[in-house]
Design a protein around this motif. Structure first.
Motif, PDB file in Angstrom:
ATOM      1  N   THR A   1       0.812  -1.220   0.000  1.00  0.00           N
ATOM      2  CA  THR A   1       0.000   0.000   0.000  1.00  0.00           C
ATOM      3  C   THR A   1       0.849   1.276   0.000  1.00  0.00           C
ATOM      4  O   THR A   1       0.335   2.370  -0.259  1.00  0.00           O
ATOM      5  CB  THR A   1      -0.936   0.031   1.230  1.00  0.00           C
ATOM      6  OG1 THR A   1      -0.158  -0.109   2.428  1.00  0.00           O
ATOM      7  CG2 THR A   1      -1.967  -1.063   1.148  1.00  0.00           C
ATOM      8  N   LEU A   2       2.148   1.137   0.293  1.00  0.00           N
ATOM      9  CA  LEU A   2       3.009   2.327   0.266  1.00  0.00           C
ATOM     10  C   LEU A   2       2.997   2.997  -1.104  1.00  0.00           C
ATOM     11  O   LEU A   2       2.943   4.215  -1.222  1.00  0.00           O
ATOM     12  CB  LEU A   2       4.453   1.965   0.645  1.00  0.00           C
ATOM     13  CG  LEU A   2       4.767   1.769   2.135  1.00  0.00           C
ATOM     14  CD1 LEU A   2       6.212   1.338   2.315  1.00  0.00           C
ATOM     15  CD2 LEU A   2       4.501   3.054   2.913  1.00  0.00           C
TER      16      LEU A   2
ATOM     17  N   TYR B   1      -8.607   6.212   6.943  1.00  0.00           N
ATOM     18  CA  TYR B   1      -8.915   5.535   5.673  1.00  0.00           C
ATOM     19  C   TYR B   1      -8.097   4.257   5.520  1.00  0.00           C
ATOM     20  O   TYR B   1      -8.641   3.195   5.170  1.00  0.00           O
ATOM     21  CB  TYR B   1      -8.632   6.503   4.519  1.00  0.00           C
ATOM     22  CG  TYR B   1      -8.770   5.865   3.156  1.00  0.00           C
ATOM     23  CD1 TYR B   1     -10.028   5.677   2.582  1.00  0.00           C
ATOM     24  CD2 TYR B   1      -7.647   5.438   2.444  1.00  0.00           C
ATOM     25  CE1 TYR B   1     -10.163   5.088   1.333  1.00  0.00           C
ATOM     26  CE2 TYR B   1      -7.766   4.851   1.193  1.00  0.00           C
ATOM     27  CZ  TYR B   1      -9.028   4.681   0.638  1.00  0.00           C
ATOM     28  OH  TYR B   1      -9.144   4.088  -0.594  1.00  0.00           O
ATOM     29  N   HIS B   2      -6.780   4.360   5.770  1.00  0.00           N
ATOM     30  CA  HIS B   2      -5.898   3.196   5.588  1.00  0.00           C
ATOM     31  C   HIS B   2      -6.246   2.089   6.584  1.00  0.00           C
ATOM     32  O   HIS B   2      -6.230   0.892   6.249  1.00  0.00           O
ATOM     33  CB  HIS B   2      -4.436   3.630   5.758  1.00  0.00           C
ATOM     34  CG  HIS B   2      -3.450   2.602   5.287  1.00  0.00           C
ATOM     35  ND1 HIS B   2      -3.062   1.533   6.078  1.00  0.00           N
ATOM     36  CD2 HIS B   2      -2.792   2.456   4.112  1.00  0.00           C
ATOM     37  CE1 HIS B   2      -2.195   0.792   5.410  1.00  0.00           C
ATOM     38  NE2 HIS B   2      -2.011   1.323   4.203  1.00  0.00           N
ATOM     39  N   SER B   3      -6.564   2.477   7.802  1.00  0.00           N
ATOM     40  CA  SER B   3      -6.894   1.487   8.837  1.00  0.00           C
ATOM     41  C   SER B   3      -8.171   0.722   8.491  1.00  0.00           C
ATOM     42  O   SER B   3      -8.256  -0.495   8.688  1.00  0.00           O
ATOM     43  CB  SER B   3      -7.061   2.187  10.192  1.00  0.00           C
ATOM     44  OG  SER B   3      -5.861   2.831  10.561  1.00  0.00           O
TER      45      SER B   3
ATOM     46  N   GLN C   1      -3.797  -2.209   8.096  1.00  0.00           N
ATOM     47  CA  GLN C   1      -2.349  -2.222   8.352  1.00  0.00           C
ATOM     48  C   GLN C   1      -2.022  -0.935   9.117  1.00  0.00           C
ATOM     49  O   GLN C   1      -1.628   0.068   8.541  1.00  0.00           O
ATOM     50  CB  GLN C   1      -1.556  -2.288   7.040  1.00  0.00           C
ATOM     51  CG  GLN C   1      -1.765  -3.603   6.272  1.00  0.00           C
ATOM     52  CD  GLN C   1      -1.009  -3.613   4.950  1.00  0.00           C
ATOM     53  OE1 GLN C   1      -0.843  -2.588   4.312  1.00  0.00           O
ATOM     54  NE2 GLN C   1      -0.541  -4.785   4.564  1.00  0.00           N
ATOM     55  N   TYR C   2      -2.192  -1.014  10.429  1.00  0.00           N
ATOM     56  CA  TYR C   2      -2.151   0.195  11.244  1.00  0.00           C
ATOM     57  C   TYR C   2      -0.765   0.837  11.278  1.00  0.00           C
ATOM     58  O   TYR C   2      -0.638   2.060  11.287  1.00  0.00           O
ATOM     59  CB  TYR C   2      -2.620  -0.140  12.668  1.00  0.00           C
ATOM     60  CG  TYR C   2      -3.985  -0.772  12.669  1.00  0.00           C
ATOM     61  CD1 TYR C   2      -5.121  -0.036  12.308  1.00  0.00           C
ATOM     62  CD2 TYR C   2      -4.155  -2.110  13.008  1.00  0.00           C
ATOM     63  CE1 TYR C   2      -6.384  -0.628  12.280  1.00  0.00           C
ATOM     64  CE2 TYR C   2      -5.409  -2.707  12.991  1.00  0.00           C
ATOM     65  CZ  TYR C   2      -6.511  -1.964  12.624  1.00  0.00           C
ATOM     66  OH  TYR C   2      -7.748  -2.549  12.587  1.00  0.00           O
ATOM     67  N   GLN C   3       0.280   0.004  11.288  1.00  0.00           N
ATOM     68  CA  GLN C   3       1.643   0.553  11.343  1.00  0.00           C
ATOM     69  C   GLN C   3       1.995   1.268  10.036  1.00  0.00           C
ATOM     70  O   GLN C   3       2.607   2.332  10.038  1.00  0.00           O
ATOM     71  CB  GLN C   3       2.645  -0.570  11.613  1.00  0.00           C
ATOM     72  CG  GLN C   3       3.990  -0.042  12.103  1.00  0.00           C
ATOM     73  CD  GLN C   3       4.925  -1.161  12.530  1.00  0.00           C
ATOM     74  OE1 GLN C   3       4.629  -2.350  12.340  1.00  0.00           O
ATOM     75  NE2 GLN C   3       6.061  -0.801  13.097  1.00  0.00           N
ATOM     76  N   VAL C   4       1.564   0.656   8.912  1.00  0.00           N
ATOM     77  CA  VAL C   4       1.808   1.292   7.604  1.00  0.00           C
ATOM     78  C   VAL C   4       1.033   2.600   7.514  1.00  0.00           C
ATOM     79  O   VAL C   4       1.541   3.621   7.025  1.00  0.00           O
ATOM     80  CB  VAL C   4       1.405   0.347   6.454  1.00  0.00           C
ATOM     81  CG1 VAL C   4       1.581   1.049   5.099  1.00  0.00           C
ATOM     82  CG2 VAL C   4       2.226  -0.935   6.489  1.00  0.00           C
ATOM     83  N   GLY C   5      -0.208   2.563   7.988  1.00  0.00           N
ATOM     84  CA  GLY C   5      -1.027   3.778   7.996  1.00  0.00           C
ATOM     85  C   GLY C   5      -0.390   4.884   8.817  1.00  0.00           C
ATOM     86  O   GLY C   5      -0.422   6.060   8.436  1.00  0.00           O
ATOM     87  N   LEU C   6       0.229   4.508   9.954  1.00  0.00           N
ATOM     88  CA  LEU C   6       0.915   5.482  10.795  1.00  0.00           C
ATOM     89  C   LEU C   6       2.108   6.081  10.062  1.00  0.00           C
ATOM     90  O   LEU C   6       2.337   7.299  10.121  1.00  0.00           O
ATOM     91  CB  LEU C   6       1.371   4.803  12.091  1.00  0.00           C
ATOM     92  CG  LEU C   6       2.097   5.711  13.100  1.00  0.00           C
ATOM     93  CD1 LEU C   6       1.155   6.813  13.583  1.00  0.00           C
ATOM     94  CD2 LEU C   6       2.627   4.874  14.277  1.00  0.00           C
TER      95      LEU C   6
ATOM     96  N   VAL D   1       9.817   3.866  10.593  1.00  0.00           N
ATOM     97  CA  VAL D   1       8.639   3.367  11.314  1.00  0.00           C
ATOM     98  C   VAL D   1       8.475   1.864  11.138  1.00  0.00           C
ATOM     99  O   VAL D   1       8.194   1.133  12.097  1.00  0.00           O
ATOM    100  CB  VAL D   1       7.371   4.103  10.832  1.00  0.00           C
ATOM    101  CG1 VAL D   1       6.126   3.464  11.465  1.00  0.00           C
ATOM    102  CG2 VAL D   1       7.439   5.584  11.186  1.00  0.00           C
ATOM    103  N   LEU D   2       8.676   1.374   9.912  1.00  0.00           N
ATOM    104  CA  LEU D   2       8.417  -0.029   9.614  1.00  0.00           C
ATOM    105  C   LEU D   2       9.640  -0.927   9.772  1.00  0.00           C
ATOM    106  O   LEU D   2       9.510  -2.157   9.848  1.00  0.00           O
ATOM    107  CB  LEU D   2       7.875  -0.154   8.179  1.00  0.00           C
ATOM    108  CG  LEU D   2       6.556   0.628   7.908  1.00  0.00           C
ATOM    109  CD1 LEU D   2       6.196   0.560   6.429  1.00  0.00           C
ATOM    110  CD2 LEU D   2       5.432   0.084   8.767  1.00  0.00           C
TER     111      LEU D   2
END
Length: 449
Positions: A315-316, A376-378, A383-388, A446-447
């Motif tokens: 999703t990135l 939106y992403h959540s 994928q909460y970490q990616v959304g963050l 972050v990831l």
């Protein structure tokens, strides 16, 4: 009612030209405004336009000449003799005449000047040609009304009558001393209501706004706009009154500057118009497109080096276009406001207060956008970490874009480069590259990929 060119009118004119019916041509055109006739001539071919130009008297054609498109005026001037051009210039104010002569070759200039009948008029035109066209000296005309501070009201009125014969519009009456230095201005009301024996030095207004001959045209426009002036006197280094600039000249400056800024903001490197040749249009547009291509190639390398991130967090890549567009919009908005402020004088240099205000606005906007993206992403991808990571990135990129958009125009302005450059492709493409770099840097932190 505004004049409109009709197909029937053009056909009628073409027929009259073909029949060489000069008398009927004059009857048809004499009642029209010179700007309308110029518009008509722009619709005809060069030969037909030149024919009509030679049929009409020089009192009318002199004004028409100023309204013509540049290429048509150039072609007509080539087909006129030095004497014919001189006859046109004798009817014009000195500033307009100087503008026309400036378009001629050096040899043609000398011929035309030698043919001018009014020697004082010729001297004034030659004097104006010494100044750069984008300065107050290049804009000013010599036609004005000036009176000596030591005159009486009676002497002043007599002198003004003689001077006014050569001035089409008397905007102001300027007061000078024996050395020709500007001292102030004279109120027409005071002149009419004061005893004829009163000295001008006792009644003139000492406060008068003026500009130096070397002042830039855009600075003159800013001053006249600020003080709502219809005309402004021009002085030399010694403070002597040498001319005046009227509002019609300033309107042209404002229009030209707006056109130039708009084109720079659009990534067009030189002054072009829709009727220019394909080569001229290409030369004006291509440099920024090539520069943008090079910068975007750098961005593509950044994307290539993050292929692993795409495989692991697909999703990135989906949010890269959104990131680029948002950063570009923020950057253009910030730079556009600064450029506008520099143009109208509300911003003159770097201001900590304004900069903090712009950063605060961007922080609020970025926070709202990032929270929306996180939600939106959540919901969509869980994928909460990616959304963050995406949400943090968008805030940082927006702040960077706002900083760049605010500081770059100020830097360009300080270094005498038109800041309008910053409102176009430069900001957009620069934000693209640095935005993507920041995006993946934060995502990696972050990831942890």
């Amino acid at each position: 009612m505004e004049f409109k060119i009709s197909k029937d009118l053009i056909q009628e004119l073409e027929q009259l030209i073909q029949n060489k019916d000069d008398k009927q041509l004059e009857v048809l055109l004499n009642d029209l405004h010179h700007a309308d006739i110029a518009e008509i001539l722009d619709e005809l071919d060069f030969d037909e336009a030149t024919y009509i130009f030679k049929v009409l008297d020089s009192e009318m054609t002199a004004e028409i000449l100023l309204e013509l498109e540049d290429d048509l005026r150039e072609n007509i001037l080539k087909r006129l003799s030095a004497k014919e051009i001189a006859e046109e210039l004798d009817e014009l104010d000195t500033d307009d005449a100087a503008d026309i002569i400036a378009e001629l070759s050096q040899s043609k200039k000398e011929e035309v000047i030698s043919e001018l009948e009014d020697l004082e008029h010729a001297k004034d035109i030659v004097d104006l040609l010494r100044y750069d066209e984008d300065t107050a000296g290049g804009l000013m005309g010599k036609e004005l009304v000036k009176v000596n501070e030591n005159w009486t009201v009676l002497t002043c009125v007599k002198e003004m009558r003689a001077q006014a014969e050569n001035v089409s519009r008397v905007h102001s009456i300027y007061v000078i001393d024996d050395e020709g230095r500007l001292k102030g201005r004279l109120s027409l009301k005071d002149l009419l209501t004061t005893s004829t024996k009163t000295q001008i030095s006792d009644i003139y207004i000492k406060k008068v706004t003026s500009v130096n001959v070397d002042a830039e045209d855009v600075e003159v426009a800013r001053i006249m706009q600020k003080y709502d002036l219809e005309a402004i006197p021009v002085v030399d280094e010694m403070g002597r009154l040498v001319g005046r600039i009227t509002i019609d000249d300033i309107i042209d400056v404002i229009k030209d500057e707006a056109d130039k800024d708009y084109q720079l903001a659009a990534g067009i490197t030189q002054d072009v118009e829709a009727n220019d040749s394909v080569l001229e249009l290409t030369k004006a547009r291509l440099p920024w497109l090539l520069m943008g291509m090079v910068i975007e190639i750098v961005a593509s390398f950044v994307l290539k080096n993050n292929e692993l991130a795409f495989q692991k967090y697909s999703t990135l890549i989906i949010f890269v276009p959104l990131l680029s567009a948002t950063a570009g919009n923020i950057g253009v908005q910030a730079s556009a406001i600064v450029v506008q402020g520099l143009a109208n004088g509300t911003i003159k240099e770097f201001s900590r207060n304004y900069f903090s205000k712009e950063i605060t606005v961007s922080m609020i906007s970025g926070t709202i956008i990032s929270l929306f993206l996180l939600l939106y992403h959540s919901v969509m991808y869980q994928q909460y970490q990616v959304g963050l990571a995406i949400s943090i990135s968008i805030i940082v990129v927006i702040l960077f874009a706002a900083t760049l958009g605010t500081l770059v125009p100020l830097f360009l302005h300080k270094n005498k480069i038109d800041p309008a450059i910053a409102t176009g492709p430069f900001i957009t493409t620069t934000n693209d590259v640095f935005g993507i770099i920041l995006y993946f840097t934060i995502a990696r932190l972050v990831l942890g990929y």
